[in-house]
Motif scaffolding. Structure first.
Motif, PDB file in Angstrom:
ATOM      1  N   ARG A 252      33.740  40.496  22.823  1.00 32.19           N
ATOM      2  CA  ARG A 252      33.410  39.145  24.140  1.00 32.19           C
ATOM      3  C   ARG A 252      32.356  38.836  23.789  1.00 32.19           C
ATOM      4  NH1 ARG A 252      39.020  38.718  26.192  1.00 32.19           N
ATOM      5  NH2 ARG A 252      40.622  38.490  24.483  1.00 32.19           N
ATOM      6  N   ILE A 253      31.462  40.474  24.560  1.00 31.91           N
ATOM      7  CA  ILE A 253      30.333  40.115  24.714  1.00 31.91           C
ATOM      8  C   ILE A 253      29.701  40.917  24.363  1.00 31.91           C
ATOM      9  CG2 ILE A 253      28.903  40.920  27.147  1.00 31.91           C
ATOM     10  CD1 ILE A 253      30.734  39.294  27.626  1.00 31.91           C
ATOM     11  N   ALA A 254      28.387  40.347  23.591  1.00 31.27           N
ATOM     12  CA  ALA A 254      27.473  40.257  22.143  1.00 31.27           C
ATOM     13  C   ALA A 254      26.764  41.663  23.293  1.00 31.27           C
ATOM     14  CB  ALA A 254      26.586  39.434  21.952  1.00 31.27           C
ATOM     15  N   LEU A 255      25.605  42.344  22.594  1.00 31.94           N
ATOM     16  CA  LEU A 255      24.804  43.334  23.363  1.00 31.94           C
ATOM     17  C   LEU A 255      24.096  42.959  24.224  1.00 31.94           C
ATOM     18  CD1 LEU A 255      24.596  46.336  22.041  1.00 31.94           C
ATOM     19  CD2 LEU A 255      22.576  45.889  21.026  1.00 31.94           C
ATOM     20  N   GLY A 256      23.991  43.447  25.726  1.00 35.87           N
ATOM     21  CA  GLY A 256      23.203  42.607  26.201  1.00 35.87           C
ATOM     22  C   GLY A 256      23.541  41.972  27.113  1.00 35.87           C
ATOM     23  N   LYS A 257      24.787  41.181  26.509  1.00 37.90           N
ATOM     24  CA  LYS A 257      24.623  40.071  27.307  1.00 37.90           C
ATOM     25  C   LYS A 257      25.553  39.960  28.294  1.00 37.90           C
ATOM     26  CE  LYS A 257      22.043  37.589  24.666  1.00 37.90           C
ATOM     27  NZ  LYS A 257      20.700  36.740  24.611  1.00 37.90           N
ATOM     28  N   GLN A 258      25.590  41.241  29.494  1.00 39.44           N
ATOM     29  CA  GLN A 258      27.323  41.228  29.763  1.00 39.44           C
ATOM     30  C   GLN A 258      25.769  41.050  30.936  1.00 39.44           C
ATOM     31  OE1 GLN A 258      25.107  43.812  28.747  1.00 39.44           O
ATOM     32  NE2 GLN A 258      24.385  45.373  30.579  1.00 39.44           N
ATOM     33  N   ARG A 259      26.952  40.459  32.827  1.00 41.32           N
ATOM     34  CA  ARG A 259      26.752  39.706  33.378  1.00 41.32           C
ATOM     35  C   ARG A 259      25.313  40.676  34.489  1.00 41.32           C
ATOM     36  NH1 ARG A 259      29.553  36.477  35.950  1.00 41.32           N
ATOM     37  NH2 ARG A 259      31.466  37.078  34.814  1.00 41.32           N
TER      38      ARG A 259
END
Ligand code: AMP
Ligand code: MN
Ligand code: MN
Ligand code: MN
Length: 280
Positions: A252-259
């Protein structure tokens, strides 16, 4: 962007290390740790693919660990992948992974899937065989609608094809990471369905073994969970880590796209050499 947790096709990730390196570049990731399950095989390729890019590679691993009947994941960051003791740990884990696969397959044969081991091994190919491969098998055989359902019904703890695995112990994993000159990090602390008392016990045991950090953001961690974990880092004097736990297109979360990490915790890279750490 900084991402200190992701997987390649050397464990249960979808993409090659080279493709992860391109994705990191596209997503403005400047620091990337590859943390495959119980293997360091993808690290050399990732470094090769990244050497002419504006991308720093952190050498990592995600070890499966047994702690009080719970399966816990411990990440090692900045490890020396050539360390001989770590290599022994990896070999042991791999043997246990293969032995477990045969046991899981036996359970699935009982659930009506013929030749389950052969089929799962085919799905795994050269990857470390893991439960997601059996999940894919259950989907292919029409026994589960998706991966989540496969875990819920068959592969999750206590379910029909769950096999207790004799992973290395928490202390052994932390010590192995330290011997390999790395830093030990508790991965996704809220994913183990531990009571708060048990989670605190885990943190105390981890710290006394020499562990230094905990993931405060992992994949789609909510703001509420992130704030609780940041609070625990403060209370137990742990450094904070962050990662997408990216496995591929279904993540669900792309590479490096976590908060981003909350400002009230001390990021693990604060302890890295001046030249080799992100600005924070
Ligand atoms: P293993 O290391 O073989 O026990 O497999 C664990 C992996 O399965 C994790 O790293 C995740 O990638 C995946 N996994 C665990 N639980 C779930 C779940 N509920 N739904 C989908 N994938 C899961
Ligand atoms: Mn995984
Ligand atoms: Mn994990
Ligand atoms: Mn992971």
């Amino acid at each position: 962007m900084i991402d200190l947790h992701c997987h390649s096709s050397f464990s249960d990730g979808e993409h090659s290390p080279a493709l992860l390196s391109d994705m990191a570049l596209n997503n403005q990731v400047k620091w990337l740790a590859l943390t495959d399950h119980d293997t360091v095989e993808g690290l050399a390729l990732l470094q090769q693919a990244s050497c002419h890019k504006d991308l720093n590679i952190v050498k990592g691993i995600e070890l499966s660990v047994r702690w009080k009947k719970h399966d816990i994941h411990i990440i090692g960051l900045n490890i020396d992948p050539m360390d001989s003791h770590l290599k022994e740990i990896i070999a042991t884990q791999n043997e246990r992974r293969i032995a477990r696969a045969a046991q899981i397959a036996d359970c699935l044969v009982n659930c009506g899937i013929k030749d389950a081991l052969k089929k799962a091994l085919e799905l795994a190919g050269h990857q470390r065989i893991g439960r997601p491969h059996f999940g894919q098998l259950l989907i292919n055989e029409g026994k589960a609608a998706d991966m989540k359902a496969a875990f819920k019904r068959y592969l999750g703890r206590g379910k029909a094809a769950y096999v207790e695995t004799d992973w290395i112990l928490l202390d052994e994993a932390v010590l192995g990471i330290i011997k390999a000159k790395g830093q030990a990090v508790i991965a996704h602390p809220l994913k183990y369905s531990l009571t708060r008392t048990k989670l605190h016990e885990l943190i105390v045991a981890f710290k006394s073994a020499g562990g230094v950090a905990m993931e405060v953001v992992s994949g789609e961690t909510t703001v509420t969970d992130m704030n609780e974990l940041a609070g625990l880092c403060g209370r137990f004097e742990l450094l904070a880590s962050t990662g997408s736990d990216y496995h591929g297109q279904n993540s669900r979360i792309a590479l490096g796209k976590q908060r981003p990490l909350p400002v009230n915790c001390r990021p693990i890279w604060d302890t890295w050499d001046n030249q080799s750490r992100p600005a924070s």
